[in-house]
Each structure stands twice: as structure tokens, then as C-alpha cells.
Motif scaffolding. Structure first.
Motif, short mmCIF file in Angstrom:
data_model
loop_
_atom_site.label_atom_id
_atom_site.label_comp_id
_atom_site.label_asym_id
_atom_site.label_seq_id
_atom_site.Cartn_x
_atom_site.Cartn_y
_atom_site.Cartn_z
N THR A 1 0.74 -1.18 -0.11
CA THR A 1 0.04 -0.05 0.00
C THR A 1 0.77 1.20 0.09
O THR A 1 2.04 1.42 0.10
CB THR A 1 -0.98 -0.09 1.23
OG1 THR A 1 0.03 0.07 2.47
CG2 THR A 1 -1.55 -1.43 1.27
N PHE A 2 0.25 2.40 -0.36
CA PHE A 2 0.89 3.70 0.00
C PHE A 2 1.27 3.88 1.20
O PHE A 2 2.51 4.50 1.45
CB PHE A 2 0.05 4.80 -0.54
CG PHE A 2 -0.45 4.68 -2.07
CD1 PHE A 2 0.68 3.95 -3.00
CD2 PHE A 2 -1.25 5.57 -2.77
CE1 PHE A 2 0.35 3.88 -4.37
CE2 PHE A 2 -1.66 5.55 -4.08
CZ PHE A 2 -0.80 4.72 -4.83
N ALA A 3 0.50 3.62 2.15
CA ALA A 3 0.85 3.92 3.68
C ALA A 3 2.15 2.89 3.77
O ALA A 3 3.03 3.47 4.43
CB ALA A 3 -0.20 3.47 4.53
N LEU B 1 14.64 8.48 4.28
CA LEU B 1 14.89 8.83 2.71
C LEU B 1 14.31 10.21 2.51
O LEU B 1 13.36 10.79 3.03
CB LEU B 1 14.16 8.04 1.80
CG LEU B 1 14.69 6.39 2.00
CD1 LEU B 1 13.85 5.53 1.09
CD2 LEU B 1 16.30 6.23 1.93
N GLN B 2 14.96 10.79 1.48
CA GLN B 2 14.37 12.11 0.95
C GLN B 2 13.65 12.07 -0.14
O GLN B 2 12.79 13.01 -0.40
CB GLN B 2 15.61 13.30 0.76
CG GLN B 2 16.13 13.92 1.95
CD GLN B 2 17.21 12.95 2.32
OE1 GLN B 2 18.18 12.49 1.69
NE2 GLN B 2 17.32 12.87 3.78
N PHE B 3 13.89 10.94 -0.99
CA PHE B 3 12.91 10.77 -2.44
C PHE B 3 12.67 9.17 -2.57
O PHE B 3 13.68 8.57 -2.04
CB PHE B 3 13.62 11.57 -3.38
CG PHE B 3 14.85 11.08 -3.92
CD1 PHE B 3 14.83 10.01 -4.81
CD2 PHE B 3 15.97 11.60 -3.46
CE1 PHE B 3 16.21 9.40 -5.43
CE2 PHE B 3 17.33 11.13 -3.91
CZ PHE B 3 17.28 10.13 -4.91
N PHE C 1 7.83 12.26 -3.49
CA PHE C 1 7.82 11.00 -4.50
C PHE C 1 7.57 11.24 -5.94
O PHE C 1 7.05 12.62 -6.25
CB PHE C 1 6.58 10.38 -4.20
CG PHE C 1 6.64 9.56 -2.72
CD1 PHE C 1 6.92 8.20 -2.74
CD2 PHE C 1 6.47 9.91 -1.44
CE1 PHE C 1 7.08 7.30 -1.55
CE2 PHE C 1 6.54 9.48 -0.40
CZ PHE C 1 6.89 8.11 -0.32
N ILE C 2 8.43 10.49 -6.75
CA ILE C 2 8.28 11.08 -8.20
C ILE C 2 7.62 9.78 -8.99
O ILE C 2 7.95 8.74 -8.57
CB ILE C 2 9.97 11.22 -8.66
CG1 ILE C 2 10.29 12.18 -7.89
CG2 ILE C 2 9.91 11.49 -10.11
CD1 ILE C 2 11.79 12.59 -8.19
N GLY D 1 4.54 13.86 -5.55
CA GLY D 1 4.62 14.98 -4.55
C GLY D 1 5.26 14.56 -3.15
O GLY D 1 5.64 13.31 -3.04
N VAL D 2 4.87 15.50 -2.27
CA VAL D 2 5.42 15.30 -0.82
C VAL D 2 4.51 14.42 0.06
O VAL D 2 3.40 15.11 0.21
CB VAL D 2 5.87 16.31 -0.19
CG1 VAL D 2 6.49 16.18 1.22
CG2 VAL D 2 7.28 17.19 -1.10
N HIS D 3 4.93 13.39 0.74
CA HIS D 3 3.96 12.72 1.34
C HIS D 3 4.73 12.29 2.78
O HIS D 3 5.96 11.50 2.61
CB HIS D 3 3.47 11.37 0.93
CG HIS D 3 2.62 11.67 -0.49
ND1 HIS D 3 1.10 12.01 -0.26
CD2 HIS D 3 3.00 11.65 -1.40
CE1 HIS D 3 0.54 12.34 -1.53
NE2 HIS D 3 1.64 11.98 -2.18
#
Length: 370
Positions: free
Chosen positions: A71-73, A84-86, A113-114, A106-108
Motif C-alpha cells: 500500500t501507499f501507507a 529517505l528524502q525521495f 515521491f516521483i 509529490g511530498v507525503h
């Protein structure tokens, strides 16, 4: 009756004897863990050379695309746990919907996230298709059409490709013995230099500039579980959770200090080769530096007189410099090495840790002396 008991006893003894090698391998992991802790106390990162360093992971999949239930979570939490930064997402494609548009972007949770895709050509070639027309060759050992337009990089190391070399029976018992105490260090037993991929990359570099990246190929889909009708896990073991996958190998990007961390700056660093690969589960690679004159890895520099080529590492290590794919210098026990370049060529560095069994630690991108 006695014969049955005797046979049972023999079977039990054989089972116990069969576990001795795995008990010894767990003992080696304990020693490796202690050596890694010692390295952490010895770190002396070099100066930043006017750049800010950010670490992240590339080639990550979620439940989108059908190859994972992650999952995204789960992914956000794993990125936060690894500081991590990205994270660069590379979802498998689907006919009915755009997985790149639907994935994390975007930022989560304080992490950038790219969004991207892993795409397959009709001949089986696979690319990581990222925003801003950045494409990275995936699985270079099998890649055929190196003349594909727009290729910016090559995934010279991939966790899944490395894992395919592992004997499943050995891996099962290693996990059984060591997963609880050393979930990421188990991978150190199998870590191997990606000879074939590096050879393909070196050959491609003779024709064009290509950035080396590493793929975590994180799916969180290896394991055994028992679930109820709602999908809730009742009992199970996860062998490749995102949190562990994200510790194994990372891409460190170097941004000029006046640039902010966003998708554009990260992808530009990947495109230009202002980045390096670090196996951070062995020791933090932050601070590694590879320069030629006033240029950093990924840059071109004209041959105008002698050029100082310098490698700096956070701890004493074995530094190997390659010129046009062949070993140019190989020296151990140093954290800084400078040589004078008087010939044109493509120079890159590999760094190993003799303190940890001479394991591969860092792969740089090249400097191009023209």
C-alpha cells in the motif's frame, strides 16, 4: 518398534546436523553487524564540495499493476523509517488505467515521491519511464536496442537480479535463522558485483553518456501468509518488506546548494550523472566524493594539461578506478586518493570494504575527460 525409534533418532540427528552451516552463517552475520557498528564510529565524511546530498530509492512498485499488494501507507512509512528524502515510483502498466498518474506523487510524510512506469517494448526490452522524458534501461543484461532514443541511464544494479542467483533452500534457512536479528544483513551473504551489467554499461559509455542507477525493485510480495475473506493477514512472514528493501541500496543525488529538492532537480541530477550508488546497509555512504579538477561525477572536462582526479570516502576502503572499462588504479586502506590524469578517457570509481570481507560498497558515475 526399536528400529522405528532408531530411524527417527537418525532423522532428527541428520536434521540437526544440516542446520550447523546455517547456525555458523548466523554467527558470521553477528560478526558482520559488529564490524558495521565499528565502521560507524570511524566515519569522517569529506567536505560537500558545494553540493547538497540527498538519498533515495529507485524502482518501487505498489498494489497498482498487479505485482504487489503493498500500500501507499506501507511505502511512505518505510521511506520515513529509512530517513529517505525521495522515492522514485515505477509502476507496472495497465491497459485500462494510467498507473503512473495514480501512484504516489509529490511530498507525503516529508518524503518526495516521483511517479513513473516500468514499460516493456515488443522485443522484451524494459525501461523505467520517468517524468521530464528521463528513461533508464532496466535489466541491462537482457536489453537489446541500445539505440533507443532518449535513454538517460542504466540500472547497473538490481536487487531482484541479484536475488535470482540465490539458492531458494539456502535462503529459506538463512531467513529462518537470521531474519529476526539481521533482516537486511542476510542480503550481505549474497551480495555480488553486477559484472554483466557493468560490462554492458562500460560498452555503452563508449558511444554516449549514460548515468548509472540502482534498482531496489521493491514489491513487498515475497513471503507466505494466511488471510481471512476480507484480506486481513492472520498469520504470515514477509521476506521483502519495503523497510528492508529500502535499506539495501540507495541512489545519492548531488544538487547545487542553490537548488531545492523537487522532482525536476532530482531528475536533472539523474540525467546529468550527478549521483552515485551506495550499499548503505553495509555503512552509510553519505559524503562520498569523486571529482576531476573542479568537476564532479557526471561532468565533462577538457584535457588541458594535467587534471587531478580525486576519490574521497567516509571510511578507509579499497578504491578501484576504471578507465574506459579497465582497471586504472586499485589501492586498499585509504579514504582519499588523488591521481593525475594526462589522457582522455571515461573514468569511474568502485569502492569496497575490506573490513567487511571486501564487499562492494559504492559505484560512482563517470567523469568524462575529453
Amino acid at each position: 518398534m526399536r528400529s522405528k525409534k532408531f530411524i527417527l533418532l537418525i532423522v532428527v540427528l541428520l536434521l540437526l546436523l544440516s542446520q550447523i552451516p546455517f547456525a555458523y552463517r548466523r554467527y558470521k552475520l553477528r560478526r558482520l553487524s559488529a564490524a558495521i557498528q565499528q565502521l560507524a564510529h570511524e566515519r569522517h565524511p569529506p567536505d560537500a564540495n558545494g553540493f547538497t546530498e540527498y538519498k533515495g530509492v529507485v524502482h518501487v512498485h505498489s498494489f497498482l499493476g498487479g505485482h504487489s499488494t503493498g500500500t501507499f501507507a506501507d511505502i511512505i512509512a518505510a521511506a520515513q523509517a529509512n530517513q529517505l528524502q525521495f522515492v522514485i515510483m515505477t509502476e507496472h502498466t495497465e491497459k485500462e488505467f494510467d498507473t503512473a498518474a495514480m501512484t504516489l506523487k509529490g511530498v507525503h510524510g516529508g518524503v518526495l515521491f516521483i511517479n513513473g512506469n516500468e514499460v516493456s517494448a515488443t522485443n522484451g526490452d524494459r525501461l523505467l519511464a520517468l517524468p521530464d522524458d528521463v528513461s533508464i534501461v532496466a535489466y541491462p543484461e537482457q536489453f537489446q536496442n541500445w539505440d533507443t532514443p532518449g535513454i538517460a541511464g542504466v540500472e547497473v544494479y538490481n536487487v531482484f537480479t541479484n536475488a535470482k542467483r540465490i539458492n531458494p533452500l539456502l535462503a529459506f534457512f538463512d531467513v529462518l535463522w537470521s531474519r529476526r536479528s539481521y533482516p537486511d544483513l542476510i542480503f550481505a551473504l549474497y551480495l555480488a558485483r553486477p559484472d554483466a551489467a557493468l560490462q554492458k554499461w562500460d560498452q555503452a559509455l563508449t558511444r554516449t553518456k549514460l548515468t548509472a542507477t540502482a534498482g531496489n525493485d521493491a514489491h513487498a510480495n515475497v513471503g507466505v501468509s494466511l488471510k481471512d475473506s476480507s484480506g486481513k493477514t492472520l498469520l504470515g512472514i514477509q521476506l521483502d518488506p519495503y523497510e528492508v528493501s529500502f535499506r539495501l541500496v540507495r541512489l545519492h543525488v548531488l544538487l547545487e546548494q542553490n537548488k531545492t529538492l523537487d522532482a525536476t532537480s532530482v531528475l536533472e541530477a539523474v540525467r546529468t550523472g550527478h549521483c552515485f550508488i551506495g550499499f548503505d546497509f553495509l555503512s552509510d555512504t553519505t559524503g562520498f566524493s569523486f571529482t576531476a579538477g573542479n568537476k564532479i561525477q557526471g561532468d565533462e572536462i577538457p584535457l588541458q594539461g594535467a587534471i587531478p582526479l580525486k576519490v574521497q570516502t567516509p571510511v578507509a576502503s579499497r578504491i578501484v578506478i576504471y578507465k574506459n572499462g579497465a582497471v586504472f588504479l586499485d589501492e586498499s586502506g585509504v579514504s582519499s586518493k588523488e591521481v593525475t590524469i594526462t589522457e582522455r578517457g571515461i573514468y569511474r570509481a568502485e569502492v569496497y570494504l575490506p573490513q567487511l570481507g571486501n564487499r562492494l560498497w559504492i559505484l560512482s558515475n563517470p567523469v568524462y575527460v575529453r
